[in-house]
Design an enzyme around this catalytic site. Structure first.
Site, PDB file in Angstrom:
ATOM      1  N   GLU A 193      23.826  18.393  73.609  1.00 51.20           N
ATOM      2  CA  GLU A 193      23.322  19.145  75.217  1.00 51.20           C
ATOM      3  C   GLU A 193      22.510  17.801  75.865  1.00 51.20           C
ATOM      4  O   GLU A 193      21.317  17.664  75.402  1.00 51.20           O
ATOM      5  CB  GLU A 193      23.011  20.224  74.985  1.00 51.20           C
ATOM      6  CG  GLU A 193      22.664  20.814  76.495  1.00 51.20           C
ATOM      7  CD  GLU A 193      22.404  22.224  76.366  1.00 51.20           C
ATOM      8  OE1 GLU A 193      22.641  22.770  75.519  1.00 51.20           O
ATOM      9  OE2 GLU A 193      21.796  22.808  77.588  1.00 51.20           O
TER      10      GLU A 193
ATOM     11  N   LYS B  94      25.398  29.306  65.255  1.00 48.55           N
ATOM     12  CA  LYS B  94      24.875  27.953  65.753  1.00 48.55           C
ATOM     13  C   LYS B  94      23.310  27.884  65.941  1.00 48.55           C
ATOM     14  O   LYS B  94      22.719  28.956  66.147  1.00 48.55           O
ATOM     15  CB  LYS B  94      25.336  27.843  67.279  1.00 48.55           C
ATOM     16  CG  LYS B  94      24.795  26.693  67.728  1.00 48.55           C
ATOM     17  CD  LYS B  94      25.437  25.914  69.093  1.00 48.55           C
ATOM     18  CE  LYS B  94      25.349  26.489  70.321  1.00 48.55           C
ATOM     19  NZ  LYS B  94      23.835  26.586  70.725  1.00 48.55           N
TER      20      LYS B  94
ATOM     21  N   ASP C 236      24.831  32.100  68.825  1.00 49.34           N
ATOM     22  CA  ASP C 236      23.776  31.581  68.535  1.00 49.34           C
ATOM     23  C   ASP C 236      22.597  32.459  67.491  1.00 49.34           C
ATOM     24  O   ASP C 236      22.624  33.348  67.862  1.00 49.34           O
ATOM     25  CB  ASP C 236      23.011  31.198  69.968  1.00 49.34           C
ATOM     26  CG  ASP C 236      23.462  30.043  70.579  1.00 49.34           C
ATOM     27  OD1 ASP C 236      23.494  28.805  69.677  1.00 49.34           O
ATOM     28  OD2 ASP C 236      23.249  29.859  71.782  1.00 49.34           O
TER      29      ASP C 236
ATOM     30  N   GLU D 130      19.928  25.773  66.376  1.00 54.50           N
ATOM     31  CA  GLU D 130      19.336  24.632  67.474  1.00 54.50           C
ATOM     32  C   GLU D 130      18.373  23.579  66.556  1.00 54.50           C
ATOM     33  O   GLU D 130      17.660  24.217  65.889  1.00 54.50           O
ATOM     34  CB  GLU D 130      18.617  25.062  68.578  1.00 54.50           C
ATOM     35  CG  GLU D 130      19.236  25.685  69.728  1.00 54.50           C
ATOM     36  CD  GLU D 130      18.918  25.926  70.979  1.00 54.50           C
ATOM     37  OE1 GLU D 130      17.812  25.455  71.192  1.00 54.50           O
ATOM     38  OE2 GLU D 130      19.434  26.645  71.583  1.00 54.50           O
TER      39      GLU D 130
ATOM     40  N   ASP E 182      22.902  32.045  73.203  1.00 51.47           N
ATOM     41  CA  ASP E 182      21.749  32.784  73.808  1.00 51.47           C
ATOM     42  C   ASP E 182      21.415  32.485  75.279  1.00 51.47           C
ATOM     43  O   ASP E 182      20.590  33.036  75.867  1.00 51.47           O
ATOM     44  CB  ASP E 182      20.483  32.399  72.918  1.00 51.47           C
ATOM     45  CG  ASP E 182      20.350  30.928  72.947  1.00 51.47           C
ATOM     46  OD1 ASP E 182      20.967  30.207  73.602  1.00 51.47           O
ATOM     47  OD2 ASP E 182      19.335  30.472  72.046  1.00 51.47           O
ATOM     48  N   SER E 183      22.291  31.946  75.831  1.00 50.79           N
ATOM     49  CA  SER E 183      22.142  31.683  77.212  1.00 50.79           C
ATOM     50  C   SER E 183      22.424  33.022  77.932  1.00 50.79           C
ATOM     51  O   SER E 183      22.114  32.921  79.291  1.00 50.79           O
ATOM     52  CB  SER E 183      23.235  30.452  77.947  1.00 50.79           C
ATOM     53  OG  SER E 183      24.519  30.841  77.427  1.00 50.79           O
TER      54      SER E 183
HETATM   55  O1  KIV Z   1      23.400  29.198  74.841  1.00 49.36           O
HETATM   56  C1  KIV Z   1      24.177  28.259  75.189  1.00 49.36           C
HETATM   57  O2  KIV Z   1      25.351  28.783  75.820  1.00 49.36           O
HETATM   58  C2  KIV Z   1      24.739  27.226  74.633  1.00 49.36           C
HETATM   59  C3  KIV Z   1      25.467  26.241  75.074  1.00 49.36           C
HETATM   60  C4  KIV Z   1      25.118  25.699  76.344  1.00 49.36           C
HETATM   61  C5  KIV Z   1      25.872  24.849  74.362  1.00 49.36           C
HETATM   62  O3  KIV Z   1      23.979  26.983  73.503  1.00 49.36           O
END
Ligand code: KIV
Length: 245
Positions: A162, A93, A64, A95, A25-26
């Site tokens: 992280e 993924k 994510d 969090e 989600d970055s």
């Molecule tokens: O969203 C993302 O890119 C991440 C990584 C930095 C682990 O969660």
């Protein structure tokens, strides 16, 4: 592991030895320009996941689950996961741990591989008061260790750690059977993940201390586009081989 957000990059990464692609989600920050990942939505993540899958037929893709998309009713969370899986991801993924373990077990029981994520979980940036290292004191380190064990028990196949001290990452990695994937957490995790834009050096105004630039992508792109502009202005592009009379 490296993040990936689009088909063109996925096509390149598909032919590298990277083990897995994370549609993080970055993307809300590095692709869409938001100041945090809180702005990512299921639709945004599904669109990037589908693009990455179109570019990479072979790699394992993890997507994510965006902020709060897994905190509504059971139906809403399941719908978010199913949207990402149908878009082409092989797993999701999630969090943090607290409040998520029942969902994780339910998803794992339903055949969805789930990756955990602890430490500096960016969706919690407003709680943390910024992108700051976590688990710095013994109490917080112990809580993180207990949460990692809970996530393993719930069925996670791996956990991202992280921005936590290297010694804590090592302790957690040693205590778990499943692999840890570190970012900004030192060398003792089972694997590493980096944001692709950081690997390629696409933004010299944002360089986290833990990220290693493998090229100066922003300068290379700017040089290439300047070269093109110069050639057009000087009448050197297109040349005879580059058009049909
Ligand atoms: O969203 C993302 O890119 C991440 C990584 C930095 C682990 O969660």
């Amino acid at each position: 592991m490296a993040t990936c957000y689009d088909a063109a990059t996925a096509k390149i990464l598909n032919d590298t030895s990277v083990d897995a692609l994370l549609v993080g989600d970055s993307c809300a920050m590095v692709v869409h320009g938001y100041d945090s990942t809180v702005h990512a939505t299921v639709e945004m993540m599904a669109s990037h996941t589908a693009a990455v899958r179109r570019g990479s037929a072979d790699k394992v893709i993890i997507s994510d689950l965006p902020f709060l998309s897994y905190r509504g009713s059971e139906d809403v969370s399941t719908q978010a996961v199913s949207t990402l899986m149908r878009a082409g991801s092989n797993g999701v993924k999630i969090e943090r741990c607290k409040g998520n373990t029942e969902l994780i077990t339910r998803l794992v029981d339903a055949g969805v591989p789930v990756m955990g994520h602890l430490g500096m979980t960016p969706q919690s940036v407003n709680e943390f008061g910024g992108f700051k290292m976590q688990a710095k004191d013994e109490r917080a380190a112990q809580t993180l260790l207990e949460e990692a064990l809970e996530l393993e028990e719930a069925g996670c196949f791996s956990i991202v750690l992280e921005c936590i001290p290297s010694s804590v990452a090592e302790r957690v990695t040693d205590a778990l059977e499943i692999p840890t994937i570190g970012i900004g957490s030192g060398p003792s995790t089972s694997g590493q993940v980096l944001v692709i834009n950081d690997i390629l050096g696409l933004d010299s105004t944002f360089q986290p201390s833990f990220a290693r630039r493998y090229m100066d992508g922003d300068q290379m792109v700017a040089r290439a586009v300047e070269g093109y502009c110069e050639d057009v202005r000087e009448g050197e592009y297109p040349n005879e081989g580059e058009f049909r009379p």
